[in-house]
Design a protein around this motif. Structure first.
Motif, PDB file in Angstrom:
ATOM      1  N   GLN A 149     -11.965   9.108 -16.229  1.00 50.45           N
ATOM      2  CA  GLN A 149     -11.155   8.235 -17.068  1.00 50.45           C
ATOM      3  C   GLN A 149     -12.035   7.481 -18.065  1.00 50.45           C
ATOM      4  O   GLN A 149     -12.851   6.652 -17.690  1.00 50.45           O
ATOM      5  N   GLU A 150     -11.882   7.785 -19.352  1.00 50.59           N
ATOM      6  CA  GLU A 150     -12.629   7.081 -20.389  1.00 50.59           C
ATOM      7  C   GLU A 150     -11.942   5.751 -20.680  1.00 50.59           C
ATOM      8  O   GLU A 150     -10.724   5.682 -20.853  1.00 50.59           O
ATOM      9  N   ILE A 151     -12.731   4.674 -20.748  1.00 52.17           N
ATOM     10  CA  ILE A 151     -12.157   3.346 -20.972  1.00 52.17           C
ATOM     11  C   ILE A 151     -13.143   2.511 -21.783  1.00 52.17           C
ATOM     12  O   ILE A 151     -14.361   2.601 -21.597  1.00 52.17           O
ATOM     13  N   SER A 152     -12.618   1.715 -22.714  1.00 54.12           N
ATOM     14  CA  SER A 152     -13.483   0.812 -23.468  1.00 54.12           C
ATOM     15  C   SER A 152     -13.866  -0.371 -22.591  1.00 54.12           C
ATOM     16  O   SER A 152     -13.158  -0.722 -21.628  1.00 54.12           O
ATOM     17  N   ILE A 153     -14.972  -1.007 -22.918  1.00 46.63           N
ATOM     18  CA  ILE A 153     -15.421  -2.160 -22.134  1.00 46.63           C
ATOM     19  C   ILE A 153     -14.435  -3.322 -22.290  1.00 46.63           C
ATOM     20  O   ILE A 153     -14.182  -4.075 -21.345  1.00 46.63           O
ATOM     21  N   LYS A 154     -13.838  -3.463 -23.458  1.00 46.89           N
ATOM     22  CA  LYS A 154     -12.817  -4.504 -23.639  1.00 46.89           C
ATOM     23  C   LYS A 154     -11.618  -4.241 -22.746  1.00 46.89           C
ATOM     24  O   LYS A 154     -11.111  -5.151 -22.070  1.00 46.89           O
ATOM     25  N   ALA A 155     -11.141  -2.988 -22.708  1.00 42.60           N
ATOM     26  CA  ALA A 155     -10.003  -2.648 -21.844  1.00 42.60           C
ATOM     27  C   ALA A 155     -10.378  -2.805 -20.369  1.00 42.60           C
ATOM     28  O   ALA A 155      -9.547  -3.205 -19.545  1.00 42.60           O
ATOM     29  N   THR A 164     -11.145   8.563  -7.754  1.00 37.36           N
ATOM     30  CA  THR A 164     -10.855   7.133  -7.714  1.00 37.36           C
ATOM     31  C   THR A 164     -10.692   6.573  -9.121  1.00 37.36           C
ATOM     32  O   THR A 164     -11.592   6.690  -9.961  1.00 37.36           O
ATOM     33  N   SER A 165      -9.549   5.962  -9.386  1.00 38.57           N
ATOM     34  CA  SER A 165      -9.252   5.418 -10.713  1.00 38.57           C
ATOM     35  C   SER A 165     -10.080   4.171 -10.987  1.00 38.57           C
ATOM     36  O   SER A 165     -10.600   3.518 -10.079  1.00 38.57           O
ATOM     37  N   VAL A 166     -10.181   3.810 -12.260  1.00 38.24           N
ATOM     38  CA  VAL A 166     -10.894   2.591 -12.641  1.00 38.24           C
ATOM     39  C   VAL A 166     -10.245   1.374 -11.987  1.00 38.24           C
ATOM     40  O   VAL A 166     -10.939   0.477 -11.478  1.00 38.24           O
ATOM     41  N   ARG A 167      -8.933   1.324 -11.967  1.00 43.65           N
ATOM     42  CA  ARG A 167      -8.248   0.179 -11.359  1.00 43.65           C
ATOM     43  C   ARG A 167      -8.603   0.053  -9.876  1.00 43.65           C
ATOM     44  O   ARG A 167      -8.873  -1.039  -9.379  1.00 43.65           O
ATOM     45  N   ARG A 168      -8.614   1.175  -9.174  1.00 42.05           N
ATOM     46  CA  ARG A 168      -8.955   1.136  -7.754  1.00 42.05           C
ATOM     47  C   ARG A 168     -10.424   0.742  -7.544  1.00 42.05           C
ATOM     48  O   ARG A 168     -10.746   0.017  -6.599  1.00 42.05           O
ATOM     49  N   ILE A 169     -11.305   1.202  -8.429  1.00 48.61           N
ATOM     50  CA  ILE A 169     -12.710   0.797  -8.344  1.00 48.61           C
ATOM     51  C   ILE A 169     -12.833  -0.719  -8.466  1.00 48.61           C
ATOM     52  O   ILE A 169     -13.557  -1.365  -7.703  1.00 48.61           O
ATOM     53  N   ILE A 170     -12.104  -1.294  -9.429  1.00 44.34           N
ATOM     54  CA  ILE A 170     -12.134  -2.753  -9.603  1.00 44.34           C
ATOM     55  C   ILE A 170     -11.664  -3.445  -8.329  1.00 44.34           C
ATOM     56  O   ILE A 170     -12.282  -4.428  -7.868  1.00 44.34           O
ATOM     57  N   GLU A 171     -10.570  -2.972  -7.754  1.00 46.39           N
ATOM     58  CA  GLU A 171     -10.061  -3.570  -6.517  1.00 46.39           C
ATOM     59  C   GLU A 171     -11.117  -3.533  -5.414  1.00 46.39           C
ATOM     60  O   GLU A 171     -11.353  -4.537  -4.725  1.00 46.39           O
ATOM     61  N   LEU A 172     -11.757  -2.388  -5.245  1.00 46.00           N
ATOM     62  CA  LEU A 172     -12.730  -2.231  -4.160  1.00 46.00           C
ATOM     63  C   LEU A 172     -13.959  -3.115  -4.370  1.00 46.00           C
ATOM     64  O   LEU A 172     -14.471  -3.704  -3.413  1.00 46.00           O
ATOM     65  N   VAL A 173     -14.421  -3.223  -5.611  1.00 41.81           N
ATOM     66  CA  VAL A 173     -15.565  -4.087  -5.898  1.00 41.81           C
ATOM     67  C   VAL A 173     -15.205  -5.549  -5.655  1.00 41.81           C
ATOM     68  O   VAL A 173     -15.969  -6.304  -5.027  1.00 41.81           O
ATOM     69  N   ALA A 174     -14.026  -5.969  -6.113  1.00 38.78           N
ATOM     70  CA  ALA A 174     -13.602  -7.360  -5.921  1.00 38.78           C
ATOM     71  C   ALA A 174     -13.400  -7.681  -4.451  1.00 38.78           C
ATOM     72  O   ALA A 174     -13.820  -8.744  -3.969  1.00 38.78           O
ATOM     73  N   GLN A 175     -12.760  -6.779  -3.718  1.00 38.45           N
ATOM     74  CA  GLN A 175     -12.555  -7.008  -2.286  1.00 38.45           C
ATOM     75  C   GLN A 175     -13.885  -7.149  -1.555  1.00 38.45           C
ATOM     76  O   GLN A 175     -14.042  -8.006  -0.675  1.00 38.45           O
ATOM     77  N   ALA A 176     -14.852  -6.314  -1.920  1.00 38.68           N
ATOM     78  CA  ALA A 176     -16.167  -6.382  -1.270  1.00 38.68           C
ATOM     79  C   ALA A 176     -16.862  -7.700  -1.580  1.00 38.68           C
ATOM     80  O   ALA A 176     -17.492  -8.305  -0.700  1.00 38.68           O
TER      81      ALA A 176
END
Length: 353
Positions: free
Chosen positions: A247-253, A304-316
């Motif tokens: 999934q390509e994503i800009s840093i702002k997004a 693993t989607s970007v959104r799920r990666i964010i969730e996992l990093v925040a939860q950790a």
């Protein structure tokens, strides 16, 4: 199987150690703890199959003795992170070049298999739609320390390929694209943990430049099994394989999504590159991997989607802070988060990856 992991107390290395031990390996970790942390290995601290040696890959005798005892080596030790490279380009070059040659020379003497962890940085400023393993390398001036890491890792790959061609050393190469997950810190310039920590503290999310530069982030839990599969495949020797997100994503997004996932009150603050890194810093506008070779060899598909990666990093990060508050002694990147944030429920916790 006895596996040596150089840099095994780092973010990726510690996840790799856990995975290999779960598969039945005995694992020795070599790490100088310059960027790695013993806390990363704490879940294995009582496991008799884990051995830890504090030392440097530039120590020829030490590397020789450890490689002699191993059936295979995962060479992950390197000077990593934008700030590390910019602050000490000479030390970074010595670690990345001399350390890698030490490992390869010892492996050759003992006929030990090697997997060399390389990086998407070797492609430099190439903004092609999909970067495949034979894509051109477009680097800036060698007098800019921004490019010393890319140059050194390219030479590392050349060393590995030369050992394979001349000595038939069974060495394979993986090029990692922005691997992310728990235990990674933003201390050395890694963008996802830095922005997540800021969001959990309701601080401004500092986005460098205009934020329109794009990346593909891959989850460490997707990448680690692929590392092992590539190393074990009989047709991988002498070749390089991209391992990156889909999934390509800009840093702002990315920053906007982090605010949404964490329910943060943060705002986005744009910081000029010269203020973040100093004068003369160059960034890449786009970096997208072509994973076809790894998919065809070992079936690699980033799930693993970007959104799920964010969730996992925040939860950790929140779990680590709770552990720290309970006296378990961890030192997470988000250690400054408030008690209110500690008990925050992530807006999208548990969503599918």
């Amino acid at each position: 199987m006895h596996t040596l992991i150089t840099g095994g107390a780092g973010f990726i290395g510690s996840h790799l150690a856990e995975y290999l031990i779960s598969q039945g390996d005995d694992v020795t970790v070599l790490d100088n703890l310059s960027t790695g942390r013993l806390a990363n290995l704490r879940q294995l601290s009582r496991d008799p199959r884990l051995g830890f040696v504090e030392g440097d890959v530039r120590d020829t005798e030490l590397v020789e003795s450890l490689v002699a005892q191993a059936d295979r080596v995962f060479h992950l030790a390197a000077a990593v992170g934008v700030h590390v490279i910019l602050d000490d380009p000479l030390g970074s070059l010595r670690t990345n070049l001399h350390g890698t040659e030490n490992v390869l020379a010892s492996a050759n003497r003992h006929e030990t298999r090697v997997l060399l962890a390389s990086t998407s940085e070797i492609y430099g400023k190439n903004t092609a739609d999909r970067l495949h393993e034979n894509s051109d390398r477009i680097l800036g001036s060698p007098l800019l320390s921004r490019w010393t890491y890319a140059a050194a890792k390219g030479i590392d790959e050349a060393f590995a390929h030369a050992y394979w061609r001349k000595h038939d050393l069974q060495v394979s190469i993986v090029r990692l694209f922005n691997t992310v997950g728990p235990r990674q810190t933003g201390r050395y310039g890694m963008v996802v943990p830095r922005l997540v920590r800021q969001a959990l503290n309701d601080e401004p999310l500092t986005v460098y430049g205009d934020g329109e530069q794009t990346r593909c982030f891959s989850y460490v839990g997707d990448v680690v099994p692929a590392l092992v599969a590539v190393e074990e495949h009989p047709d991988s020797a002498g070749r390089a394989f991209n391992l990156g997100g889909a999934q390509e994503i800009s840093i702002k997004a990315l920053a906007e999504q982090i605010i949404d996932v964490t329910g943060s009150r943060s705002i986005i603050e744009h910081i000029p590159y010269d203020q973040a890194y100093g004068e003369g810093y160059e960034d890449m506008r786009r970096r997208v991997p072509d994973n076809t070779a790894a998919n065809e060899l070992v079936g690699f598909v980033p799930k693993t989607s970007v959104r799920r990666i964010i969730e996992l990093v925040a939860q950790a990060m929140l779990r680590d802070q709770t552990d720290r508050a309970g006296g378990l002694g961890s030192t997470p990147e988000g250690a400054g988060a408030t008690a209110e944030v500690t008990h925050r429920t992530l807006a999208a916790e548990g969503s599918a990856s």
